[in-house]
Scaffold this motif. Structure first.
Motif, PDB file in Angstrom:
ATOM      1  N   GLN A  70       0.829  -1.204   0.000  1.00 56.62           N
ATOM      2  CA  GLN A  70       0.000   0.000   0.000  1.00 56.62           C
ATOM      3  C   GLN A  70       0.866   1.257   0.000  1.00 56.62           C
ATOM      4  O   GLN A  70       0.555   2.228  -0.702  1.00 56.62           O
ATOM      5  CB  GLN A  70      -0.930   0.015   1.221  1.00 56.62           C
ATOM      6  N   ILE A  71       1.945   1.256   0.766  1.00 55.70           N
ATOM      7  CA  ILE A  71       2.852   2.405   0.800  1.00 55.70           C
ATOM      8  C   ILE A  71       3.496   2.613  -0.564  1.00 55.70           C
ATOM      9  O   ILE A  71       3.569   3.737  -1.071  1.00 55.70           O
ATOM     10  CB  ILE A  71       3.924   2.235   1.903  1.00 55.70           C
ATOM     11  N   ASN A  72       3.960   1.514  -1.158  1.00 53.90           N
ATOM     12  CA  ASN A  72       4.607   1.606  -2.473  1.00 53.90           C
ATOM     13  C   ASN A  72       3.649   2.126  -3.558  1.00 53.90           C
ATOM     14  O   ASN A  72       4.065   2.838  -4.460  1.00 53.90           O
ATOM     15  CB  ASN A  72       5.193   0.261  -2.892  1.00 53.90           C
ATOM     16  N   LYS A  73       2.372   1.764  -3.451  1.00 59.92           N
ATOM     17  CA  LYS A  73       1.383   2.214  -4.424  1.00 59.92           C
ATOM     18  C   LYS A  73       0.837   3.608  -4.090  1.00 59.92           C
ATOM     19  O   LYS A  73       0.093   4.184  -4.880  1.00 59.92           O
ATOM     20  CB  LYS A  73       0.211   1.227  -4.484  1.00 59.92           C
ATOM     21  N   GLY A  74       1.178   4.115  -2.911  1.00 57.55           N
ATOM     22  CA  GLY A  74       0.656   5.416  -2.480  1.00 57.55           C
ATOM     23  C   GLY A  74      -0.770   5.344  -1.981  1.00 57.55           C
ATOM     24  O   GLY A  74      -1.468   6.348  -1.904  1.00 57.55           O
ATOM     25  N   GLU A  75      -1.218   4.162  -1.603  1.00 57.40           N
ATOM     26  CA  GLU A  75      -2.595   3.959  -1.156  1.00 57.40           C
ATOM     27  C   GLU A  75      -2.731   3.880   0.362  1.00 57.40           C
ATOM     28  O   GLU A  75      -3.838   3.793   0.874  1.00 57.40           O
ATOM     29  CB  GLU A  75      -3.144   2.659  -1.767  1.00 57.40           C
ATOM     30  N   PHE A  76      -1.636   3.906   1.080  1.00 59.15           N
ATOM     31  CA  PHE A  76      -1.683   3.753   2.537  1.00 59.15           C
ATOM     32  C   PHE A  76      -2.155   5.049   3.176  1.00 59.15           C
ATOM     33  O   PHE A  76      -1.596   6.117   2.964  1.00 59.15           O
ATOM     34  CB  PHE A  76      -0.301   3.360   3.087  1.00 59.15           C
TER      35      PHE A  76
END
Length: 91
Positions: A70-76
């Motif tokens: 999620q962090i890598n996708k910017g969704e966190f």
């Protein structure tokens, strides 16, 4: 005549050794059982479960992977209201 206290200490240690040697251990007396410990069935199950719990890793690797993705996708997203609520609910 002067009495030297150091000579008396060696006599005391010899007497103590003789007293300890004259004591018969309980196991050597016929008809008497030795001391022992017996664990109940429930106690054995408890120990087995406790050992299994100790083997479980404290880090939830699956959850860490999810959050990392999620962090890598910017969704966190962090919800400050939820965190504050949980902190205030603790006693």
């Amino acid at each position: 005549m002067k009495i030297d206290g150091t000579s008396m200490s060696s006599i005391g240690s010899i007497q103590a050794t003789n007293r300890v040697a004259s004591i018969t251990p309980k196991a050597a007396i016929p008809g008497q059982e030795q001391d022992g410990i017996k664990v109940s069935g429930r106690g054995q199950i408890y120990q087995s479960l406790l050992q299994k719990v100790r083997e479980i890793p404290e880090v939830r690797e699956e959850r860490i992977r999810e959050i990392t993705e999620q962090i890598n996708k910017g969704e966190f997203k962090i919800d400050a209201q939820v965190i504050a609520g949980k902190l205030l609910d603790q006693e």
